[in-house]
Structure formats: structure tokens, C-alpha cells
Design a protein around this motif. Structure first.
Motif, PDB file in Angstrom:
ATOM      1  N   TRP A   1       1.201  -1.625  -0.379  1.00  0.00           N
ATOM      2  CA  TRP A   1      -0.532  -0.101   0.025  1.00  0.00           C
ATOM      3  C   TRP A   1       0.823   0.990  -0.059  1.00  0.00           C
ATOM      4  N   ILE A   2       2.208   1.110   0.308  1.00  0.00           N
ATOM      5  CA  ILE A   2       2.805   2.205   0.558  1.00  0.00           C
ATOM      6  C   ILE A   2       3.647   2.614  -1.518  1.00  0.00           C
ATOM      7  N   ARG A   3       3.749   0.912  -1.488  1.00  0.00           N
ATOM      8  CA  ARG A   3       4.302   1.541  -2.884  1.00  0.00           C
ATOM      9  C   ARG A   3       3.384   2.015  -3.569  1.00  0.00           C
ATOM     10  N   SER A   4       1.785   1.499  -3.219  1.00  0.00           N
ATOM     11  CA  SER A   4       0.774   2.211  -4.147  1.00  0.00           C
ATOM     12  C   SER A   4       0.231   3.554  -4.427  1.00  0.00           C
ATOM     13  N   GLU A   5       0.972   4.345  -2.854  1.00  0.00           N
ATOM     14  CA  GLU A   5       0.940   5.749  -2.321  1.00  0.00           C
ATOM     15  C   GLU A   5       2.676   6.443  -2.948  1.00  0.00           C
ATOM     16  N   GLN A   6       3.826   5.645  -3.519  1.00  0.00           N
ATOM     17  CA  GLN A   6       4.642   6.274  -4.269  1.00  0.00           C
ATOM     18  C   GLN A   6       4.418   6.188  -5.522  1.00  0.00           C
ATOM     19  N   LEU A   7       3.034   5.628  -5.926  1.00  0.00           N
ATOM     20  CA  LEU A   7       3.493   5.211  -7.824  1.00  0.00           C
ATOM     21  C   LEU A   7       2.577   7.020  -7.652  1.00  0.00           C
ATOM     22  N   ILE A   8       1.743   7.363  -7.308  1.00  0.00           N
ATOM     23  CA  ILE A   8       1.282   8.620  -7.343  1.00  0.00           C
ATOM     24  C   ILE A   8       2.290   9.792  -6.551  1.00  0.00           C
ATOM     25  N   LEU A   9       3.059   9.567  -5.867  1.00  0.00           N
ATOM     26  CA  LEU A   9       3.937  10.960  -5.170  1.00  0.00           C
ATOM     27  C   LEU A   9       5.055  10.773  -6.821  1.00  0.00           C
ATOM     28  N   ALA A  10       4.887   9.763  -7.081  1.00  0.00           N
ATOM     29  CA  ALA A  10       6.344   9.819  -8.948  1.00  0.00           C
ATOM     30  C   ALA A  10       5.322  10.510  -9.622  1.00  0.00           C
ATOM     31  N   HIS A  11       4.313  10.711  -9.745  1.00  0.00           N
ATOM     32  CA  HIS A  11       3.366  10.995 -11.168  1.00  0.00           C
ATOM     33  C   HIS A  11       3.655  12.552 -10.578  1.00  0.00           C
ATOM     34  N   ALA A  12       3.591  12.949  -9.307  1.00  0.00           N
ATOM     35  CA  ALA A  12       3.201  14.160  -8.767  1.00  0.00           C
ATOM     36  C   ALA A  12       4.784  15.061  -8.568  1.00  0.00           C
ATOM     37  N   HIS A  13       5.589  14.102  -8.844  1.00  0.00           N
ATOM     38  CA  HIS A  13       7.481  14.461  -9.084  1.00  0.00           C
ATOM     39  C   HIS A  13       7.732  14.857  -9.825  1.00  0.00           C
ATOM     40  N   GLY A  14       7.800  13.920 -11.208  1.00  0.00           N
ATOM     41  CA  GLY A  14       7.759  13.761 -12.562  1.00  0.00           C
ATOM     42  C   GLY A  14       6.746  15.176 -13.271  1.00  0.00           C
ATOM     43  N   THR A  15       5.936  15.644 -13.033  1.00  0.00           N
ATOM     44  CA  THR A  15       5.116  16.176 -13.708  1.00  0.00           C
ATOM     45  C   THR A  15       4.846  17.271 -13.030  1.00  0.00           C
ATOM     46  N   ARG A  16       6.116  17.284 -11.979  1.00  0.00           N
ATOM     47  CA  ARG A  16       5.999  18.873 -10.946  1.00  0.00           C
ATOM     48  C   ARG A  16       4.745  19.397 -10.537  1.00  0.00           C
ATOM     49  N   THR A  17       3.675  18.314  -9.675  1.00  0.00           N
ATOM     50  CA  THR A  17       3.037  19.165  -9.530  1.00  0.00           C
ATOM     51  C   THR A  17       2.598  19.325  -7.972  1.00  0.00           C
ATOM     52  N   THR A  18       3.891  18.982  -7.150  1.00  0.00           N
ATOM     53  CA  THR A  18       3.321  19.006  -6.151  1.00  0.00           C
ATOM     54  C   THR A  18       2.862  19.879  -4.886  1.00  0.00           C
ATOM     55  N   SER A  19       2.488  21.184  -5.666  1.00  0.00           N
ATOM     56  CA  SER A  19       1.925  22.449  -5.010  1.00  0.00           C
ATOM     57  C   SER A  19       1.187  23.456  -5.748  1.00  0.00           C
ATOM     58  N   ASN A  20       1.306  23.338  -7.071  1.00  0.00           N
ATOM     59  CA  ASN A  20      -0.004  23.610  -8.154  1.00  0.00           C
ATOM     60  C   ASN A  20      -0.251  22.441  -8.973  1.00  0.00           C
ATOM     61  N   GLY A  21      -1.264  23.514  -9.915  1.00  0.00           N
ATOM     62  CA  GLY A  21      -0.975  22.052 -11.218  1.00  0.00           C
ATOM     63  C   GLY A  21      -2.781  22.485 -11.608  1.00  0.00           C
ATOM     64  N   SER A  22      -2.881  22.188 -12.506  1.00  0.00           N
ATOM     65  CA  SER A  22      -4.641  22.442 -13.016  1.00  0.00           C
ATOM     66  C   SER A  22      -5.828  21.247 -13.196  1.00  0.00           C
ATOM     67  N   PHE A  23      -5.131  20.343 -12.320  1.00  0.00           N
ATOM     68  CA  PHE A  23      -5.790  18.856 -12.391  1.00  0.00           C
ATOM     69  C   PHE A  23      -5.627  18.934 -10.166  1.00  0.00           C
ATOM     70  N   ALA A  24      -7.057  17.614 -10.375  1.00  0.00           N
ATOM     71  CA  ALA A  24      -6.473  17.062  -9.182  1.00  0.00           C
ATOM     72  C   ALA A  24      -6.217  15.746  -8.539  1.00  0.00           C
ATOM     73  N   TYR A  25      -5.842  15.299  -8.023  1.00  0.00           N
ATOM     74  CA  TYR A  25      -6.150  13.307  -7.548  1.00  0.00           C
ATOM     75  C   TYR A  25      -7.277  13.237  -7.480  1.00  0.00           C
ATOM     76  N   CYS A  26      -8.102  12.030  -8.189  1.00  0.00           N
ATOM     77  CA  CYS A  26      -9.621  12.197  -7.400  1.00  0.00           C
ATOM     78  C   CYS A  26      -9.442  10.193  -7.552  1.00  0.00           C
ATOM     79  N   HIS A  27     -10.668   9.808  -7.067  1.00  0.00           N
ATOM     80  CA  HIS A  27     -11.291   8.164  -7.091  1.00  0.00           C
ATOM     81  C   HIS A  27     -10.061   7.971  -6.514  1.00  0.00           C
ATOM     82  N   THR A  28      -9.416   6.305  -6.732  1.00  0.00           N
ATOM     83  CA  THR A  28      -8.970   5.053  -5.813  1.00  0.00           C
ATOM     84  C   THR A  28      -7.423   6.422  -5.386  1.00  0.00           C
TER      85      THR A  28
END
Length: 325
Positions: free
Chosen positions: A69-96
Motif C-alpha cells: 500500500w505504500i508502493r501504491s501511494e509512492q506511484l502517485i508521488l512519483a507522478h506528482a514529482h515527475g510532472t512537478r505538481t506537488t504544490s499547484n496544477g490545473s488537475f486534482a488527484y481523484c478516485h482511488t
């Protein structure tokens, strides 16, 4: 005669060195640290570096030690880090994905990254590991959790119930309520999407959700009891013994039968296993002296419905309700 000397074996070339600090990097960050594309490939091949998604890598020593379950969360953090959206962005993470960021219980779901967008982009722009959603939303539906823009608890639980199966979404809804989600707000959301795919499931989940559930296993146990038409016990039943006050997952008070879910994550993630199991034995011994009988369930028991039902009904038959005097 001169004996020839065996050829000297050359030492294998040293592996490139990862940066001494940090564990999650974009490709440009690794380049800035002196690692070119070839060096990155060597580190990936030797399992020193794990490629989480295009353009984003994690230190293998960290990844290998993480629970699923930590790996699943890490994949989201990797997406955020890779797209540089850790502090702002036009989208929001949703669903699972939002559920995982909120630290809700997510059971039996894939690791796709779900994002909520104003307009639907092409799939190739999002990436194969990302699923885009465009159900209308306002900024009131978005909150910031750990520097990530995610849908609110209410919107997250509702979206999951519209997309997932009943048991998966019931687990998330139970936990969202436990974390403080507003049930009235979610009922309003359900009324605002009549006829939408998944709305019947959403309404059923809202009707049966219970904030007292403390784990995914407890939610699945309750769902089985309801579906198999077994007399419903009290939830989070509190009783006293010589050892003090105790709280059971489920219990039939008059019959003195306790039903406990013993999934390892219920105990071992929060305290040393030996200490927790010792306290549990002391508690059970004290209650057994007072006439309580325990039926204990493990994860595998929740997926053998016939055995589940026969065990509980057998316990209820052995302990009929006392006759009124």
C-alpha cells in the motif's frame, strides 16, 4: 623452463553512484547529479534504481522495503514529482488515487493514477499509467493534502462508489466516514447524478456504510454477515472484565460470543507483535473466565462464505439466547 603466470583478472567496473541524498528523482535531476542516460540504464539493470514511470526513478533500497500500500501511494508521488505538481496544477488527484493520498483503506484496486481534469486530453499525453476523468467539479471539491491537490473526502468516496464494486467502495466509504466525511453532503452528490452509471451502487453504499469500522477486514466481515442473513451482532461492543474495559470488533452480548477479525495489519503496524499478542491473550483469558467464547477470523476466512457461515451459526447454536425470566 619458465612457468607462465596466469592472466590477471580485471575487476568489474564500479557502478555509477547515486546522489547521496534523496530517493525520488526525475531524469533531469539525475543528469544534474552527473548521471547520463547510460549510467541511469546501468543502475536500473543492476537493480540499484527502479523506474516507476516515464522520467521518474526511485532508490531501489527504499522501494524494496516498502509494503504494497505504500508502493501504491509512492506511484502517485512519483507522478506528482515527475510532472512537478506537488504544490499547484490545473488537475486534482481523484478516485482511488485521492483515496490513497487521504490514507483511506483501498482494497483490491489497480495502481493507475487517476486525475480529474476540466477537459479530456488525449490518452497518449496522460501516459499509460494515468486515467483521466472529466466529471464536472469546482474548487470546493478540491483540497490540499501533503502538498497534493486531491478531491475532498466526500467527492473521493462518491467517485469511488461510482467506479468500483460494492465491497471495494463500502470499505472506502466506511473509512471516509470515520475520518469525518459529511454523509449529508454525499447524499446530495448522489441525488445530483440520477441515472449515472454506478449511482445505484453509490446509494446502496451510503445506506449501509458505518463509521465504526476500523479496518477493511471489519467492513468485509459486516458485509458478509448482512448478505448471509446472519443475526447481526453489536459493532465495537464494549465489555468489562477483571482486566479492565475491552472493545470487541463484533459481539452478541446476551450469548457472550465475540467475533474478532485478526488481520495482521490490525496489530503489527502499530506496536511490536509480541507485546500486542501478549496483551491480546491477557484480555481473552479474562473474558473467557467470564464465559465469553471467541470466533476469530482471518483474511482467507472472508472469501470462503460457506465455512464462514457454518462457523458462526455453529457458535450461535451452542450459545442460544437466554430465555426471559
Amino acid at each position: 623452463m619458465t612457468l607462465s603466470q596466469p592472466p590477471l583478472l580485471s575487476a568489474p567496473p564500479a557502478l555509477p553512484q547515486l546522489p547521496p541524498t534523496g530517493s525520488l528523482w526525475r531524469t533531469d535531476q539525475l543528469h544534474a547529479a552527473g548521471l547520463n542516460s547510460r549510467a541511469i540504464a546501468v543502475l536500473v539493470r543492476h537493480r540499484e534504481l527502479i523506474r516507476l514511470r516515464y522520467g521518474c526513478y526511485i532508490r531501489a533500497a527504499l522501494w524494496n522495503g516498502q509494503k504494497p500500500w505504500i508502493r501504491s501511494e509512492q506511484l502517485i508521488l512519483a507522478h506528482a514529482h515527475g510532472t512537478r505538481t506537488t504544490s499547484n496544477g490545473s488537475f486534482a488527484y481523484c478516485h482511488t488515487s485521492a483515496a490513497r493520498v487521504h490514507r483511506l483503506f483501498v482494497w483490491n484496486a489497480d495502481d493507475l493514477v487517476h486525475v480529474l481534469l476540466q477537459t479530456r486530453p488525449s490518452g497518449c499525453r496522460l501516459g499509460k499509467d494515468v486515467r483521466g476523468h472529466t466529471r464536472p467539479f469546482s474548487e470546493a471539491d478540491v483540497v490540499t493534502v501533503r502538498r497534493l491537490r486531491v478531491t475532498s473526502l466526500e467527492r473521493t468516496a462518491v467517485d469511488c462508489a461510482l467506479m468500483l464494486g460494492y465491497r471495494q467502495s463500502l470499505i472506502i466509504m466506511d473509512n471516509a466516514l470515520r475520518q469525518g466525511a459529511d454523509p449529508l453532503r454525499m447524499k446530495e452528490m448522489a441525488e445530483a447524478v440520477p441515472g449515472r452509471r454506478g449511482v445505484k451502487n453509490l446509494r446502496r453504499v451510503l445506506e449501509n456504510a458505518d463509521s465504526r469500522s476500523e479496518s477493511a477486514g471489519e467492513t468485509l466481515t459486516r458485509e458478509l454477515l448482512q448478505r448471509l442473513r446472519i443475526p447481526m451482532p453489536e459493532i465495537q461492543l464494549e465489555v468489562m472484565s477483571r482486566a479492565g474495559r475491552h472493545r470487541m470488533d463484533f459481539g452478541w452480548r446476551e450469548r457472550r460470543i465475540a467475533l474478532e477479525f485478526d488481520g495482521k495489519t490490525k496489530y503489527f503496524d502499530y506496536a511490536p507483535a509480541e507485546e500486542v499478542l501478549y496483551r491480546e491473550r491477557q484480555r481473552e483469558n479474562a473474558l473467557t473466565e467470564d464465559g465469553w467464547m471467541f470466533v476469530r477470523l482471518k483474511w482467507q476466512d472472508l472469501f470462503n462464505e460457506e465455512t464462514f457461515k457454518s462457523r458462526i451459526l455453529a457458535a450461535l447454536r451452542r450459545r442460544p439466547e437466554p430465555r426471559a425470566s
